[in-house]
Design a protein around this motif. Structure first.
Motif, PDB file in Angstrom:
ATOM      1  N   LYS A 258       0.840  -1.207   0.000  1.00  0.00           N
ATOM      2  CA  LYS A 258       0.000   0.000   0.000  1.00  0.00           C
ATOM      3  C   LYS A 258       0.870   1.249   0.000  1.00  0.00           C
ATOM      4  CE  LYS A 258      -4.103  -1.908   0.094  1.00  0.00           C
ATOM      5  NZ  LYS A 258      -5.062  -1.710  -1.025  1.00  0.00           N
ATOM      6  N   LEU A 259       1.909   1.234   0.768  1.00  0.00           N
ATOM      7  CA  LEU A 259       2.797   2.393   0.802  1.00  0.00           C
ATOM      8  C   LEU A 259       3.500   2.588  -0.534  1.00  0.00           C
ATOM      9  CD1 LEU A 259       4.405   1.986   4.344  1.00  0.00           C
ATOM     10  CD2 LEU A 259       2.805   3.764   3.615  1.00  0.00           C
ATOM     11  N   THR A 260       3.859   1.472  -1.157  1.00  0.00           N
ATOM     12  CA  THR A 260       4.489   1.565  -2.493  1.00  0.00           C
ATOM     13  C   THR A 260       3.516   2.172  -3.497  1.00  0.00           C
ATOM     14  OG1 THR A 260       5.854  -0.376  -2.012  1.00  0.00           O
ATOM     15  CG2 THR A 260       5.601   0.249  -4.315  1.00  0.00           C
ATOM     16  N   LYS A 261       2.269   1.696  -3.454  1.00  0.00           N
ATOM     17  CA  LYS A 261       1.246   2.217  -4.366  1.00  0.00           C
ATOM     18  C   LYS A 261       0.960   3.684  -4.077  1.00  0.00           C
ATOM     19  CE  LYS A 261      -3.315   1.091  -6.226  1.00  0.00           C
ATOM     20  NZ  LYS A 261      -4.476   0.178  -6.137  1.00  0.00           N
ATOM     21  N   SER A 262       0.880   4.032  -2.783  1.00  0.00           N
ATOM     22  CA  SER A 262       0.636   5.426  -2.409  1.00  0.00           C
ATOM     23  C   SER A 262       1.765   6.309  -2.896  1.00  0.00           C
ATOM     24  CB  SER A 262       0.498   5.517  -0.884  1.00  0.00           C
ATOM     25  OG  SER A 262       0.346   6.851  -0.483  1.00  0.00           O
ATOM     26  N   LYS A 263       2.982   5.801  -2.781  1.00  0.00           N
ATOM     27  CA  LYS A 263       4.123   6.576  -3.252  1.00  0.00           C
ATOM     28  C   LYS A 263       4.064   6.772  -4.761  1.00  0.00           C
ATOM     29  CE  LYS A 263       9.173   6.631  -3.170  1.00  0.00           C
ATOM     30  NZ  LYS A 263      10.408   5.921  -2.747  1.00  0.00           N
ATOM     31  N   LYS A 264       3.664   5.696  -5.463  1.00  0.00           N
ATOM     32  CA  LYS A 264       3.553   5.790  -6.927  1.00  0.00           C
ATOM     33  C   LYS A 264       2.480   6.792  -7.318  1.00  0.00           C
ATOM     34  CE  LYS A 264       2.750   2.916 -11.008  1.00  0.00           C
ATOM     35  NZ  LYS A 264       2.444   1.553 -11.490  1.00  0.00           N
ATOM     36  N   PHE A 266       1.416   9.243  -5.489  1.00  0.00           N
ATOM     37  CA  PHE A 266       1.902  10.575  -5.135  1.00  0.00           C
ATOM     38  C   PHE A 266       2.836  11.111  -6.210  1.00  0.00           C
ATOM     39  CE2 PHE A 266       5.114  13.259  -3.114  1.00  0.00           C
ATOM     40  CZ  PHE A 266       4.308  14.257  -2.586  1.00  0.00           C
ATOM     41  N   ASN A 267       3.697  10.246  -6.734  1.00  0.00           N
ATOM     42  CA  ASN A 267       4.602  10.678  -7.801  1.00  0.00           C
ATOM     43  C   ASN A 267       3.813  11.106  -9.033  1.00  0.00           C
ATOM     44  OD1 ASN A 267       6.858  10.189  -6.250  1.00  0.00           O
ATOM     45  ND2 ASN A 267       7.124   8.084  -6.996  1.00  0.00           N
ATOM     46  N   GLN A 268       2.749  10.319  -9.345  1.00  0.00           N
ATOM     47  CA  GLN A 268       1.895  10.690 -10.478  1.00  0.00           C
ATOM     48  C   GLN A 268       1.192  12.025 -10.214  1.00  0.00           C
ATOM     49  OE1 GLN A 268      -0.604   7.223 -10.751  1.00  0.00           O
ATOM     50  NE2 GLN A 268       0.715   6.262 -12.311  1.00  0.00           N
ATOM     51  N   ARG A 368      -6.660  18.385 -13.944  1.00  0.00           N
ATOM     52  CA  ARG A 368      -7.221  18.518 -12.587  1.00  0.00           C
ATOM     53  C   ARG A 368      -8.109  17.334 -12.247  1.00  0.00           C
ATOM     54  NH1 ARG A 368      -6.451  22.705  -9.538  1.00  0.00           N
ATOM     55  NH2 ARG A 368      -5.584  24.652 -10.339  1.00  0.00           N
ATOM     56  N   LYS A 369      -8.861  16.879 -13.231  1.00  0.00           N
ATOM     57  CA  LYS A 369      -9.729  15.718 -12.993  1.00  0.00           C
ATOM     58  C   LYS A 369      -8.867  14.480 -12.678  1.00  0.00           C
ATOM     59  CE  LYS A 369     -13.737  17.102 -15.800  1.00  0.00           C
ATOM     60  NZ  LYS A 369     -14.548  16.778 -16.979  1.00  0.00           N
ATOM     61  N   GLN A 370      -7.817  14.278 -13.481  1.00  0.00           N
ATOM     62  CA  GLN A 370      -6.931  13.126 -13.245  1.00  0.00           C
ATOM     63  C   GLN A 370      -6.216  13.253 -11.884  1.00  0.00           C
ATOM     64  OE1 GLN A 370      -4.620  11.677 -16.745  1.00  0.00           O
ATOM     65  NE2 GLN A 370      -5.502  13.446 -17.802  1.00  0.00           N
ATOM     66  N   TYR A 371      -5.789  14.476 -11.560  1.00  0.00           N
ATOM     67  CA  TYR A 371      -5.150  14.716 -10.266  1.00  0.00           C
ATOM     68  C   TYR A 371      -6.107  14.387  -9.126  1.00  0.00           C
ATOM     69  CZ  TYR A 371      -2.657  17.137  -6.525  1.00  0.00           C
ATOM     70  OH  TYR A 371      -2.012  17.441  -5.355  1.00  0.00           O
ATOM     71  N   ALA A 372      -7.367  14.826  -9.295  1.00  0.00           N
ATOM     72  CA  ALA A 372      -8.374  14.582  -8.256  1.00  0.00           C
ATOM     73  C   ALA A 372      -8.617  13.084  -8.072  1.00  0.00           C
ATOM     74  CB  ALA A 372      -9.669  15.303  -8.606  1.00  0.00           C
ATOM     75  N   GLU A 377      -7.660   8.298  -4.837  1.00  0.00           N
ATOM     76  CA  GLU A 377      -7.091   6.957  -4.683  1.00  0.00           C
ATOM     77  C   GLU A 377      -6.064   6.919  -3.555  1.00  0.00           C
ATOM     78  OE1 GLU A 377      -4.554   3.668  -7.314  1.00  0.00           O
ATOM     79  OE2 GLU A 377      -5.364   5.470  -8.267  1.00  0.00           O
ATOM     80  N   ARG A 378      -5.209   7.958  -3.508  1.00  0.00           N
ATOM     81  CA  ARG A 378      -4.188   8.026  -2.447  1.00  0.00           C
ATOM     82  C   ARG A 378      -4.829   8.188  -1.073  1.00  0.00           C
ATOM     83  NH1 ARG A 378      -0.849  11.911   0.029  1.00  0.00           N
ATOM     84  NH2 ARG A 378       1.207  11.052   0.585  1.00  0.00           N
ATOM     85  N   ASN A 379      -5.855   9.010  -1.019  1.00  0.00           N
ATOM     86  CA  ASN A 379      -6.559   9.194   0.263  1.00  0.00           C
ATOM     87  C   ASN A 379      -7.215   7.896   0.714  1.00  0.00           C
ATOM     88  OD1 ASN A 379      -5.835  11.876   0.427  1.00  0.00           O
ATOM     89  ND2 ASN A 379      -7.725  12.642  -0.527  1.00  0.00           N
TER      90      ASN A 379
END
Length: 599
Positions: A258-264, A266-268, A368-372, A377-379
């Motif tokens: 989960k942390l790896t995915k969250s980091k990915k 976040f990078n995106q 902005r839509k993709q960022y949201a 997903e990260r949240n």
């Protein structure tokens, strides 16, 4: 036929340029008689000296250093051969040289002082001639402090010297080491080792025991506390811990994913945010450029409009400012056409800019839509971590810690059990070694038992009767005084010097007789120096002569079985006994010359 463990065969004193002084003894009764100051007592002292006595404060009564005599040699006869003890009178006084035919006592140098690695004390070595051990330690006092038994400790059994003859107190108790003598007496009788206590070592053991006892108590208390915390046996706890460890690995792996995915994600999000920021910057620039275009359009429109307005105005002939004639230039460059072209180009640019701005704004909106979506997903990942995975991880870690503590408790209990086993064993060892109570006293006089005192009383009465002691006197042997008692009283109460000498001689013979009859180990010879000194009290029926006669009959009787050496002045001897006719070995010094020719 007399059979003795050993007896004194001769005493010889030698020196450079002087004739040897020698006295020879038989293994029966030997009488040394002569005038005072003729060296009779010196013979006895030389025997003591060769046996390792007469050291330091106990000196020889005559000044040997004023003569040429240098060495005293005492020869003993044992069942296995002769043993010669030679001791220097002038120098190296502590060394006794032994030449031995008896395999029990080896030839070599011995010492009159404490034993060393190289030299054994001669008094201790002589114990071997009566088959006693040389490493014998017995209590020397009530506290059971150890004392090394030697032949000189047993001196009250084989020597009553002239100075102790009229003694008020018991002649059987030496002024020093009386406790060791009594312990030795017990050992002679039964051969049983008596416990001795090295109190310094015992105190060390006591400190160790008390410390260990305290540690055992503390560990038992700690063990009880630990057992209250324990919830199972070690194998069950280990099984549960292994299960928790497996769960911990699974949840930790999930958290890591989960942390790896969250980091990915976040990078995106960072990449999209950079693009949005870049779009904002570009749109801002577009907006600035648009303003510039609009300004240019307004300026060009003003120029074109002005030119159109001025086309129908008549030109003045004179300059309204300077008043000079205005020259009309027919071919002046017209700016309207150029302005119109520039205006047309600027309008085209503005249109392109508005199209680019609209396209970029649409792209920004998409970003902005993709960022949201990525942020959502990260949240969601973070919420899952915070609400489920992290709490589960903490729960497993807490449970794992608890089980590890439980296992540690079980391990500590095992360690404590091992310690308790070792300490209990050590306590048992210390107990077996013996840690006596400080107030438990050793009383050898009591240990001898009532029968000893009863038997000694019977022997004393028998000897007194045979020795012609005045009648109507009943003798007992006192336990407290360890001495003869006449009619229940101590001898000093109603007896003078002469009678005390007589009674002391009888007492020593009584104990010697008891030892020879009952003991396992026995120094069989006996030396008595001047037993009748001072016997001058006046009694009816002339007790002096009868007592003198009686005590010497006792000496003669004793000499039939054991070597007996008596030193006495001629005027003290009974007149009605012909010693030579009785085949008594009489050594006489009545002329001018004494034992030592130079003195």
């Amino acid at each position: 036929m007399i059979k003795l463990s050993f007896y004194i065969k001769s005493v010889r004193v030698q020196g450079l340029g002087v004739e040897d002084a020698i006295v020879k003894f038989t293994k029966g009764f030997n009488l040394i008689e002569g005038l005072s100051n003729h060296g009779k007592t010196m013979i006895v002292q030389f025997i003591e000296y060769a046996f390792g006595g007469r050291n330091q404060k106990d000196s020889l009564s005559l000044n040997i250093e004023g003569t040429n005599y240098a060495t005293v040699k005492v020869t003993l006869q044992t069942e296995q051969g002769e043993v010669e003890l030679a001791r220097n009178l002038v120098e190296n006084k502590s060394t006794i040289k032994v030449i031995s035919q008896d395999k029990r006592l080896l030839s070599g140098d011995y010492t009159a002082n404490s034993s060393t690695d190289k030299k054994l004390n001669i008094g201790i070595a002589l114990l071997q001639l009566i088959d006693m051990p040389t490493d014998l330690y017995l209590p020397k006092n009530e506290k059971r402090d150890p004392g090394h038994v030697s032949f000189n400790v047993l001196k009250p059994l084989w020597l009553l010297n002239e100075n102790d003859m009229p003694k008020d107190d018991s002649v059987l108790l030496p002024s020093s080491n009386s406790g060791l003598f009594l312990s030795s007496l017990l050992y002679l009788l039964n051969g049983k080792q008596i416990d001795t206590y090295d109190w310094r070592e015992i105190e060390k053991r006591r400190i160790v025991r008390d410390y260990i006892s305290g540690q055992i108590e503390m560990v038992e208390h700690k063990k009880a506390q630990l057992k209250q915390k324990s919830i199972g046996n070690e194998s069950k706890l280990q099984e549960e811990l292994d299960n928790l460890t497996m769960q911990l690995d699974e949840v930790s792996t999930l958290v890591t994913d989960k942390l790896t995915k969250s980091k990915k994600t976040f990078n995106q999000m960072s990449e999209f945010n950079d693009k949005i920021v870049a779009a904002d910057v570009t749109l801002s620039r577009y907006e600035s450029l648009k303003g510039q275009y609009i300004s240019d359009i307004k300026r060009l429109s003003f120029i074109v409009g002005g030119e159109v307005a001025f086309e129908n105005i008549e030109e003045p002939l004179l300059c309204p400012v300077c008043g000079q004639p205005v020259i009309n230039v027919e071919n002046e460059t017209k700016h309207v056409e150029a302005a119109r072209k520039e205006l047309s180009r600027t309008l085209a640019l503005l249109n392109d800019l508005e199209q680019a701005t609209a396209s970029l704004a649409e792209k920004k909106l998409s970003l902005r839509k993709q960022y949201a979506e990525l942020e959502k997903e990260r949240n969601a990942i973070q919420i899952e971590l915070d609400d489920k995975l992290y709490p589960r991880l903490d729960e497993i870690k807490a449970a794992e810690k608890d089980y590890r503590e439980q296992i540690e408790v079980v391990s500590q209990v095992k360690v404590f059990d091992a310690l308790l086993g070792k300490w209990t064993s050590k306590i048992n060892d210390l107990t077996n070694e013996g840690i006596p109570e400080r107030d438990v006293k050793f009383k050898p006089k009591q240990e001898l038992g009532e029968k000893f005192y009863d038997d000694m009383g019977e022997i004393l009465n028998s000897l007194l009767e045979k020795g012609n002691y005045p009648k109507h006197h009943v003798a007992t042997f006192g336990q407290v005084s360890f001495d003869i008692m006449i009619n229940g009283n101590k001898k000093k109460v109603s007896h003078g010097k002469g009678f005390r000498s007589y009674l002391n001689s009888v007492t020593v013979m009584a104990l010697s007789e008891y030892i020879n009859k009952n003991a396992l180990y026995k120094p069989e010879f006996l030396i008595i120096d001047t037993p009748l000194e001072g016997l001058s009290e006046k009694y009816s029926e002339n007790p002096n002569e009868s007592m003198k006669h009686g005590i010497f009959e006792l000496f003669i009787e004793r000499g039939k079985n054991y070597q007996t050496i008596v030193v006495e002045n001629p005027d003290h001897l009974p007149s009605d006994i012909d010693f030579k006719r009785k085949n008594i070995n009489v050594i006489s010094y009545e002329n001018e010359e004494g034992f030592l020719k130079e003195i």
